[in-house]
Design a protein around this motif. Structure first.
Motif, PDB file in Angstrom:
ATOM      1  N   LEU A  78      -1.322  -1.306   2.105  1.00 46.25           N
ATOM      2  CA  LEU A  78       0.054  -1.110   1.624  1.00 46.25           C
ATOM      3  C   LEU A  78       0.754  -0.019   2.418  1.00 46.25           C
ATOM      4  N   ILE A  79       0.063   1.101   2.617  1.00 47.09           N
ATOM      5  CA  ILE A  79       0.667   2.215   3.349  1.00 47.09           C
ATOM      6  C   ILE A  79       0.898   1.850   4.816  1.00 47.09           C
ATOM      7  N   LYS A  80      -0.070   1.167   5.430  1.00 46.67           N
ATOM      8  CA  LYS A  80       0.087   0.780   6.832  1.00 46.67           C
ATOM      9  C   LYS A  80       1.285  -0.164   7.017  1.00 46.67           C
ATOM     10  N   GLN A  81       1.541  -0.999   6.007  1.00 51.28           N
ATOM     11  CA  GLN A  81       2.661  -1.925   6.090  1.00 51.28           C
ATOM     12  C   GLN A  81       4.007  -1.220   5.932  1.00 51.28           C
ATOM     13  N   ASN A  82       3.992  -0.071   5.244  1.00 55.07           N
ATOM     14  CA  ASN A  82       5.252   0.593   4.898  1.00 55.07           C
ATOM     15  C   ASN A  82       5.351   2.028   5.413  1.00 55.07           C
ATOM     16  N   ASP A  83       4.486   2.413   6.356  1.00 54.25           N
ATOM     17  CA  ASP A  83       4.418   3.823   6.752  1.00 54.25           C
ATOM     18  C   ASP A  83       5.706   4.342   7.371  1.00 54.25           C
ATOM     19  N   SER A  84       6.477   3.480   7.996  1.00 53.04           N
ATOM     20  CA  SER A  84       7.717   3.937   8.626  1.00 53.04           C
ATOM     21  C   SER A  84       8.744   4.425   7.601  1.00 53.04           C
ATOM     22  N   ALA A  85       8.637   3.927   6.353  1.00 50.67           N
ATOM     23  CA  ALA A  85       9.583   4.327   5.304  1.00 50.67           C
ATOM     24  C   ALA A  85       9.157   5.608   4.594  1.00 50.67           C
ATOM     25  N   LEU A  86       7.892   6.007   4.776  1.00 48.24           N
ATOM     26  CA  LEU A  86       7.390   7.208   4.099  1.00 48.24           C
ATOM     27  C   LEU A  86       7.693   8.427   4.973  1.00 48.24           C
ATOM     28  N   THR A  87       8.934   8.815   4.980  1.00 48.68           N
ATOM     29  CA  THR A  87       9.412   9.903   5.828  1.00 48.68           C
ATOM     30  C   THR A  87       9.009  11.268   5.279  1.00 48.68           C
ATOM     31  N   ARG A  88       9.150  12.280   6.118  1.00 51.29           N
ATOM     32  CA  ARG A  88       8.647  13.608   5.807  1.00 51.29           C
ATOM     33  C   ARG A  88       9.219  14.209   4.521  1.00 51.29           C
ATOM     34  N   ASP A  89      10.424  13.821   4.144  1.00 53.09           N
ATOM     35  CA  ASP A  89      11.064  14.411   2.968  1.00 53.09           C
ATOM     36  C   ASP A  89      10.568  13.834   1.644  1.00 53.09           C
ATOM     37  N   LYS A  90       9.797  12.755   1.694  1.00 53.35           N
ATOM     38  CA  LYS A  90       9.333  12.104   0.477  1.00 53.35           C
ATOM     39  C   LYS A  90       7.978  12.663   0.027  1.00 53.35           C
ATOM     40  N   CYS A  91       7.558  12.235  -1.159  1.00 57.69           N
ATOM     41  CA  CYS A  91       6.237  12.615  -1.662  1.00 57.69           C
ATOM     42  C   CYS A  91       5.533  11.364  -2.167  1.00 57.69           C
ATOM     43  N   LEU A  92       4.308  11.155  -1.723  1.00 60.45           N
ATOM     44  CA  LEU A  92       3.496  10.008  -2.112  1.00 60.45           C
ATOM     45  C   LEU A  92       2.430  10.478  -3.098  1.00 60.45           C
ATOM     46  N   VAL A  93       2.343   9.810  -4.242  1.00 62.06           N
ATOM     47  CA  VAL A  93       1.370  10.177  -5.277  1.00 62.06           C
ATOM     48  C   VAL A  93       0.450   8.987  -5.536  1.00 62.06           C
ATOM     49  N   SER A  94      -0.836   9.199  -5.340  1.00 56.82           N
ATOM     50  CA  SER A  94      -1.839   8.178  -5.652  1.00 56.82           C
ATOM     51  C   SER A  94      -2.530   8.559  -6.959  1.00 56.82           C
ATOM     52  N   ILE A  95      -2.831   7.551  -7.795  1.00 57.86           N
ATOM     53  CA  ILE A  95      -3.492   7.849  -9.072  1.00 57.86           C
ATOM     54  C   ILE A  95      -4.959   7.422  -9.061  1.00 57.86           C
ATOM     55  N   THR A  96      -5.504   7.092  -7.891  1.00 52.31           N
ATOM     56  CA  THR A  96      -6.879   6.612  -7.820  1.00 52.31           C
ATOM     57  C   THR A  96      -7.818   7.697  -7.314  1.00 52.31           C
ATOM     58  N   SER A  97      -9.019   7.764  -7.879  1.00 53.56           N
ATOM     59  CA  SER A  97      -9.944   8.838  -7.533  1.00 53.56           C
ATOM     60  C   SER A  97     -10.693   8.649  -6.210  1.00 53.56           C
ATOM     61  N   PRO A  98     -11.041   7.422  -5.766  1.00 56.94           N
ATOM     62  CA  PRO A  98     -11.849   7.320  -4.544  1.00 56.94           C
ATOM     63  C   PRO A  98     -11.144   7.748  -3.259  1.00 56.94           C
ATOM     64  N   ILE A  99      -9.822   7.759  -3.248  1.00 53.07           N
ATOM     65  CA  ILE A  99      -9.083   8.144  -2.037  1.00 53.07           C
ATOM     66  C   ILE A  99      -8.557   9.558  -2.206  1.00 53.07           C
ATOM     67  N   SER A 100      -8.931  10.433  -1.298  1.00 51.41           N
ATOM     68  CA  SER A 100      -8.498  11.819  -1.390  1.00 51.41           C
ATOM     69  C   SER A 100      -7.083  11.988  -0.853  1.00 51.41           C
ATOM     70  N   ALA A 101      -6.445  13.054  -1.278  1.00 48.18           N
ATOM     71  CA  ALA A 101      -5.103  13.361  -0.768  1.00 48.18           C
ATOM     72  C   ALA A 101      -5.147  13.607   0.733  1.00 48.18           C
ATOM     73  N   ASN A 102      -6.216  14.242   1.214  1.00 53.57           N
ATOM     74  CA  ASN A 102      -6.318  14.525   2.645  1.00 53.57           C
ATOM     75  C   ASN A 102      -6.490  13.247   3.459  1.00 53.57           C
ATOM     76  N   GLN A 103      -7.164  12.253   2.905  1.00 52.44           N
ATOM     77  CA  GLN A 103      -7.264  10.971   3.601  1.00 52.44           C
ATOM     78  C   GLN A 103      -5.891  10.324   3.747  1.00 52.44           C
ATOM     79  N   LEU A 104      -5.121  10.347   2.681  1.00 51.98           N
ATOM     80  CA  LEU A 104      -3.780   9.759   2.726  1.00 51.98           C
ATOM     81  C   LEU A 104      -2.895  10.486   3.725  1.00 51.98           C
ATOM     82  N   GLU A 105      -3.112  11.790   3.867  1.00 56.64           N
ATOM     83  CA  GLU A 105      -2.305  12.574   4.813  1.00 56.64           C
ATOM     84  C   GLU A 105      -2.519  12.132   6.263  1.00 56.64           C
TER      85      GLU A 105
END
Length: 272
Positions: A78-105
């Motif tokens: 999902l993120i790879k398909q939409n990464d261009s829209a996730l600009t620096r000013d936004k905040c992405l919140v994941s609610i799942t435990s297996p994926i760390s915040a640092n991985q998403l970064e």
């Protein structure tokens, strides 16, 4: 502030309903979508001013704060398909435990937070677990803590206790619901009480127990001491629990951590 929700299954819907009923976010500030769009439209029927989007990219583009509430294995694509829209000013919140915040970064330039909610948040109570990405902007740290304060007690945790903390906060209600149901079933099987009466009594007992603990009248050990009279009936029941439960909860945590390890292996393959 415009808030996006991608995935309106059980937890996605609970987050929307709790934030709205807790007066944290106005319905008109939500942009939501779901793979089965009917689920998103069902929420819109309850809150007509919600905005339903057909695609996740539309949610991301229209929102500043985006919650991803889908299965862990579906997040990376999902993120790879939409990464261009996730600009620096936004905040992405994941609610799942297996994926760390640092991985998403590693995938996006925006701020990243992991927020693990509980079904108890639906009653504007319980705890929510927060972990911030290393590069998360201080504004978003304050904002997400403020939002979750409307529906829970937000608690920041470290990566190494993510699974066990989630077991207690997020899985715990299901575990103790199962135990309570067995408690009720035992009463109905062994006595003349009916299911309905036993269910009401057990439910009110749990509510009262929660209030005792919340208000600090007793700790769990002192509560047992207060109820257990030496040689009394409660003590006989405790003896059975001590004998029969054994290491059941150690086995519960071993099982959840083993499943977590399997999930991590699958997720790490995606990120590697």
């Amino acid at each position: 502030m415009k808030v996006g929700i991608i995935g309106t299954g059980n937890m996605g819907s609970i987050i929307v309903e709790a934030f709205i009923e807790g007066k944290a976010i106005s319905p008109s500030d939500f942009y939501i979508t779901n793979r089965t769009i009917k689920k998103a439209e069902n929420l819109q029927q309850k809150f007509p001013s919600l905005h339903v989007c057909k695609k996740s990219i539309d949610v991301i583009q229209k929102s500043e704060l985006i919650f991803i509430c889908i299965k862990p294995r579906d997040i990376y694509p999902l993120i790879k398909q939409n990464d261009s829209a996730l600009t620096r000013d936004k905040c992405l919140v994941s609610i799942t435990s297996p994926i760390s915040a640092n991985q998403l970064e590693t995938l996006v330039p925006c701020s990243v937070i992991r927020a693990i909610p509980s079904i108890t948040n639906r009653a504007l109570s319980g705890v929510s677990l927060l972990t911030y990405g290393a590069n998360c902007d201080e504004f978003w740290k304050r904002k997400i803590k403020e939002l979750f304060s409307y529906i829970s007690i937000p608690m920041e945790i470290e990566q190494n206790i993510t699974r066990v903390a989630s077991d207690i906060v997020s899985c715990g209600p299901a575990f103790f619901s199962y135990i309570t149901q067995r408690f009720i079933d035992g009463a109905v099987t062994k006595t003349e009480i009916n299911q309905s009466t036993a269910t009401v009594l057990a439910g009110e007992m749990l509510v009262g127990l929660g209030e005792l603990l919340k208000k600090g009248f007793y700790t769990l050990p002192t509560l047992q001491e207060k109820v257990c009279v030496k040689g009394g009936i409660t003590g006989e029941g405790i003896k059975v629990l001590e004998s029969e439960l054994g290491d059941v909860f150690e086995k519960v945590f071993a099982a959840t951590h083993e499943k977590f390890r399997e999930d991590l292996e699958e997720i790490n393959k995606q990120f590697d």
